[in-house]
Design a protein around this motif. Structure first.
Motif: not given
Length: 277
Positions: A12-28
């Motif tokens: 519950g520390s926010g890992k999934s939130t951080l991971a999904t945002h990083l993936a979107v940034h890299l994809a863009r």
């Protein structure tokens, strides 16, 4: 290929939130290159987010389901891999993830329990060769912080005491939950709605881009474990005749190259062959 791992032992520390945002940034910024989002967490939050993203006809990120105990080298046909790791990751399972990681981001909440758990995980990470030698970059991100309170300063002082780079602080916002429901991120929201959130992400994404520049290459198994192959005992320290002849006749250096690759067995074989009548 570059591998980015999002790691924190506490759930519950926010890992999934951080991971999904990083993936979107890299994809863009990848310009059509293949981006993988590996979900090692038992809750499969990132995988669920990807299903919602596919339903919204966003196919810019590919899922990579894998178990922590079965962690293997990521597929070579990907440009970047983001790993959403489970809580409680430690020991051999943690080492296997770090073995392939080029950058690690650790989300940390303000509470004492979150900070203590993150500090324990950080101590274990620092003992690993790839982190200790800085071949794998490491930094923290403060998650769900009330920037109007003293929480931001508390996390900054905590990070400084551990000499841990704190590359950004993200405030709490209901937009994160809404975006996860739709398979999107706040990075994809119109600036007029989420400009303040976009601004909070900028130093984090800038650190990530810097940590991966120049583009990191996947290390082989031995290099990941910081293992070096010793030279054969009969290999001279000074340049050999084979090495000097390499410039004029590349094929002449083949015996020397074979000896370096195969160790002592080849030189012994060659000596026996030369001594034969």
């Amino acid at each position: 290929m570059a591998v980015i791992a999002v790691i924190n032992r506490k759930g519950g520390s926010g890992k999934s939130t951080l991971a999904t945002h990083l993936a979107v940034h890299l994809a863009r910024r990848a310009g059509g290159a293949r981006i993988l989002l590996g979900d090692l967490d038992r809750q499969q939050s990132a995988r669920s987010w990807l299903k919602r993203r596919a339903a919204a006809r966003r196919g810019d990120i590919t899922g990579w389901p894998i178990e922590p105990r079965a962690m293997v080298r990521p597929p070579a046909n990907a440009s970047h891999v983001v790993l959403d790791t489970p809580g409680g990751l430690h020991g051999f399972e943690l080492a296997r993830v770090v073995m392939y990681a080029d950058a690690i981001l650790m989300p940390v909440c303000e509470s004492l329990f979150d900070r203590e758990s993150a500090a324990d995980c950080l101590a274990e990470l620092h003992a690993m060769p790839r982190v200790a030698t800085r071949r794998c970059k490491l930094a923290a991100v403060a998650i769900r912080v009330d920037l109007r309170s003293s929480a931001a300063q508390t996390i900054e002082q905590w990070a400084q005491s551990l000499r841990l780079p704190l590359v950004g602080q993200l405030s709490y916002s209901s937009y994160y939950a809404r975006c996860m429901e739709g398979g999107t991120t706040v990075l994809e929201m119109p600036a007029r709605q989420a400009r303040h959130l976009h601004d909070q992400w900028q130093p984090i994404l800038a650190w990530l881009d810097g940590a991966l520049a120049p583009p990191a290459q996947a290390a082989d198994w031995q290099d990941s474990r910081n293992i070096t192959q010793p030279l054969p005992l009969d290999t001279p320290t000074a340049p050999s005749a084979d090495a000097e002849a390499t410039q004029s006749a590349p094929e002449a250096s083949a015996p020397s190259a074979v000896r370096r690759l195969l160790g002592l067995a080849v030189p012994q074989f060659l000596r026996r062959d030369r001594s034969a009548p």
